[in-house]
Scaffold this motif. Structure first.
Motif, short mmCIF file in Angstrom:
data_model
loop_
_atom_site.label_atom_id
_atom_site.label_comp_id
_atom_site.label_asym_id
_atom_site.label_seq_id
_atom_site.Cartn_x
_atom_site.Cartn_y
_atom_site.Cartn_z
N PRO A 43 0.85 -1.29 -0.16
CA PRO A 43 0.05 -0.14 0.05
C PRO A 43 0.95 1.29 0.19
N VAL A 44 0.35 2.16 -0.66
CA VAL A 44 1.19 3.58 -0.83
C VAL A 44 0.68 4.38 0.38
N VAL A 45 1.81 4.90 0.97
CA VAL A 45 1.31 5.91 2.11
C VAL A 45 1.13 7.33 1.59
N ILE A 46 -0.04 7.84 1.75
CA ILE A 46 -0.29 9.26 1.54
C ILE A 46 -0.36 10.00 2.57
N ALA A 47 0.33 11.20 2.27
CA ALA A 47 0.26 12.56 3.40
C ALA A 47 -0.86 12.75 3.83
N ASP A 48 -0.95 13.07 5.16
CA ASP A 48 -2.01 13.69 5.59
C ASP A 48 -2.59 14.90 4.78
#
Length: 169
Positions: A43-48
């Motif tokens: 899974p790709v981590v998306i910034a808040d």
């Protein structure tokens, strides 16, 4: 199994079998390393998203600049019109105008300066402190858009004299 299927299984590339074996030896908490030709299911981590309070601050400062400047200029216009009517109603044209009328013009001028100059300047400084480059550029542009016409109509020396007279009495 048919001979065609057996032939396909034997013709597999030798690079796929060690990659599958290496993947089973890895730590389950660590993401698998990317192999060529394989699709990674990590899974790709998306910034808040940016903090909503900061966005609300920019919106409020922008509204204060736009609406405040417009309303302060309208107030200055109406006070100047009242001053003109008071000057026309006086029988002696050399008599000084009432001090309460001059105070209201000074107050209107102060509000114009606050909303047209101090609000965008404060927004630009706040944006620089918070390291928001686009907001700093926007508020600096707003300051220039407000200051240039204002200082063109009333040069800084006259503006300073008017403020000194208003606050000095």
């Amino acid at each position: 199994m048919s001979p065609k299927k057996r032939k396909r299984r034997k013709d597999r590339s030798p690079g796929t079998a060690p990659a599958a074996a290496a993947r089973t030896d890895q730590d389950p908490d660590r993401a698998p390393e990317r192999t060529t030709g394989r699709i990674s299911r990590t899974p790709v981590v998306i910034a808040d998203p940016p903090d909503r309070r900061i966005t609300l601050l920019w919106v409020l400062l922008t509204l204060a600049w736009i609406l405040g400047t417009f309303l302060a200029l309208a107030n200055l216009l109406f006070v100047a019109m009242d001053l003109q009517n008071a000057a026309l109603a006086v029988e002696d044209p050399t008599a000084p105008l009432p001090p309460d009328m001059m105070d209201s013009v000074g107050n209107a001028l102060v509000w114009v300066l606050v909303f047209a100059l101090l609000v965008p300047a404060g927004g630009a400084v706040t944006a620089l402190v918070l390291r928001r480059r686009i907001a700093a550029i926007g508020f600096t542009t707003a300051l220039v858009v407000s200051a240039v016409p204002l200082l063109w109509v009333m040069p800084p020396a006259e503006l300073w004299d008017a403020l000194r007279a208003h606050f000095g009495g």
